[in-house]
Design an enzyme around this catalytic site. Structure first.
Site, PDB file in Angstrom:
ATOM      1  N   ILE A 273       0.861  -1.174   0.000  1.00  0.00           N
ATOM      2  CA  ILE A 273       0.000   0.000   0.000  1.00  0.00           C
ATOM      3  C   ILE A 273       0.898   1.225   0.000  1.00  0.00           C
ATOM      4  O   ILE A 273       1.862   1.293   0.768  1.00  0.00           O
ATOM      5  CB  ILE A 273      -0.917   0.006   1.238  1.00  0.00           C
ATOM      6  CG1 ILE A 273      -1.808  -1.246   1.238  1.00  0.00           C
ATOM      7  CG2 ILE A 273      -1.780   1.261   1.273  1.00  0.00           C
ATOM      8  CD1 ILE A 273      -2.118  -1.771   2.606  1.00  0.00           C
ATOM      9  N   CYS A 274       0.614   2.169  -0.896  1.00  0.00           N
ATOM     10  CA  CYS A 274       1.346   3.423  -0.936  1.00  0.00           C
ATOM     11  C   CYS A 274       2.842   3.159  -1.140  1.00  0.00           C
ATOM     12  O   CYS A 274       3.220   2.358  -1.985  1.00  0.00           O
ATOM     13  CB  CYS A 274       1.055   4.208   0.343  1.00  0.00           C
ATOM     14  SG  CYS A 274       1.424   5.969   0.275  1.00  0.00           S
ATOM     15  N   SER A 275       3.705   3.806  -0.369  1.00  0.00           N
ATOM     16  CA  SER A 275       5.146   3.670  -0.562  1.00  0.00           C
ATOM     17  C   SER A 275       5.683   2.331  -0.098  1.00  0.00           C
ATOM     18  O   SER A 275       6.887   2.064  -0.232  1.00  0.00           O
ATOM     19  CB  SER A 275       5.886   4.802   0.157  1.00  0.00           C
ATOM     20  OG  SER A 275       5.525   4.863   1.522  1.00  0.00           O
TER      21      SER A 275
END
Length: 335
Positions: free
Chosen positions: A114-116
């Site tokens: 998720i995300c970075s």
């Protein structure tokens, strides 16, 4: 009888809290919906940290990890998620964690980020040869992994059919895209009715397709991120109905067309034409969401000219038509 699926999410100092709690709440709400229907629970949720105990998030409060990730047998897990957060560079250099993830990959059914968190997956090499996305601000960093097929416009790269994504190792974009990913996982596990019930309970849009573009800050660019293009990027949203061809943009920037194209690629990772198209779609999205004009008027104001041009381009970027978007995110519009 449906299997019990163990869903684990990592936690680490300065983790983004919503990257953890958002997806896990989707699975928890799926359990609630199953119970409401007289069905057994489907998910057991786990939070894994560097050690058992409190883990401070980037929001300042702490989440409590029940166990250290290194003590967990990956074969006991169905799905393992890696969230994003601050200071990801140090996490990407954590040899012990990277080795554990590599060892876990063959044993878990699904491994996602998720995300970075995608940067950590990329550091393991497990994204090599696979499609991947991340938060729009980290796309450049992810693109440094030359073997990864970076698709920065996407919400997530999970596809249970494996046609436009991956059912085993996958990524998602920033923050709320992790919730879209979790809904897609629930739908694959338990069917669309359960996922729809969860989305309704959480007051979510079920479901933004994984290929839908991320909604970015294109209309309000940050000059500190693109100093050499700052003036032009500020000018473009105010002149969407004008000639925004490469030659016209180069004249506005007082640069040669080839030099401008090279600068766009260096600073934004895309050409001027693609950037203009994305800004126009973002502007149209905003107008439709706020119900500020009819679809025909939106097409004119944003430089698409004919509504059909808007429809084709809008669908390419967002996987829904302008009318569908207006109905789902704002008040219905009429032509």
């Amino acid at each position: 009888m449906d299997p019990i699926r163990h869903i684990a999410c990592l936690a680490f100092p300065e983790v983004m809290s919503l990257d953890v709690t958002g997806p896990l709440q989707v699975f928890a709400s799926a359990n609630v919906e199953r119970q409401r229907q007289g069905l057994p629970l489907s998910y057991v949720l786990h939070l894994l940290g560097p050690e058992a105990g409190p883990v401070k998030t980037s929001a300042g409060f702490s989440l409590v990890a029940e166990q250290a990730w290194r003590e967990v047998d990956p074969a006991s897990l169905d799905t393992l998620l890696i969230p994003g957060g601050m200071h990801m560079q140090s996490l990407c250099k954590d040899i012990e964690l990277l080795d554990w993830l590599r060892q876990a990959e063959p044993h878990v059914r699904r491994l996602g980020s998720i995300c970075s968190g995608a940067l950590v997956l990329a550091a393991t090499g497990l994204l090599d040869g696979r499609q991947a996305t991340t938060h729009w601000s980290d796309v450049t960093a992810l693109s440094r992994h030359a073997e990864v097929d970076v698709q920065g416009d996407r919400l997530h790269t999970y596809d249970p059919e494996g046609r436009d994504g991956d059912a085993h190792v996958f990524t998602s974009a920033g923050v709320t895209a992790g919730i879209d990913l979790a809904l897609a996982l629930v739908e694959a596990d338990l069917g669309r009715p359960i996922a729809l019930a969860v989305a309704r309970h959480l007051v979510l849009f079920l479901r933004r397709p994984g290929g839908q573009t991320q909604f970015s800050a294109l209309l309000t660019p940050d000059p500190s991120r693109t100093p050499r293009l700052a003036a032009l990027l500020e000018w473009i949203p105010a002149n969407l109905g004008a000639d925004l061809s490469l030659e016209a943009l180069a004249a506005q920037a007082k640069m040669a067309p080839r030099s401008l194209s090279r600068l766009f690629a260096q600073e934004l990772g895309m050409g001027p034409g693609k950037y203009v198209e994305r800004v126009r779609v973002e502007a149209a999205r905003t107008l439709l969401q706020d119900a500020q004009a009819s679809i025909a008027r939106v097409a004119h104001l944003t430089g698409f000219g004919h509504p059909e041009n808007l429809r084709r381009t809008f669908h390419k970027h967002l996987s829904v038509s302008p009318q569908e978007y207006a109905e789902r995110f704002g008040r219905p519009t009429s032509d």
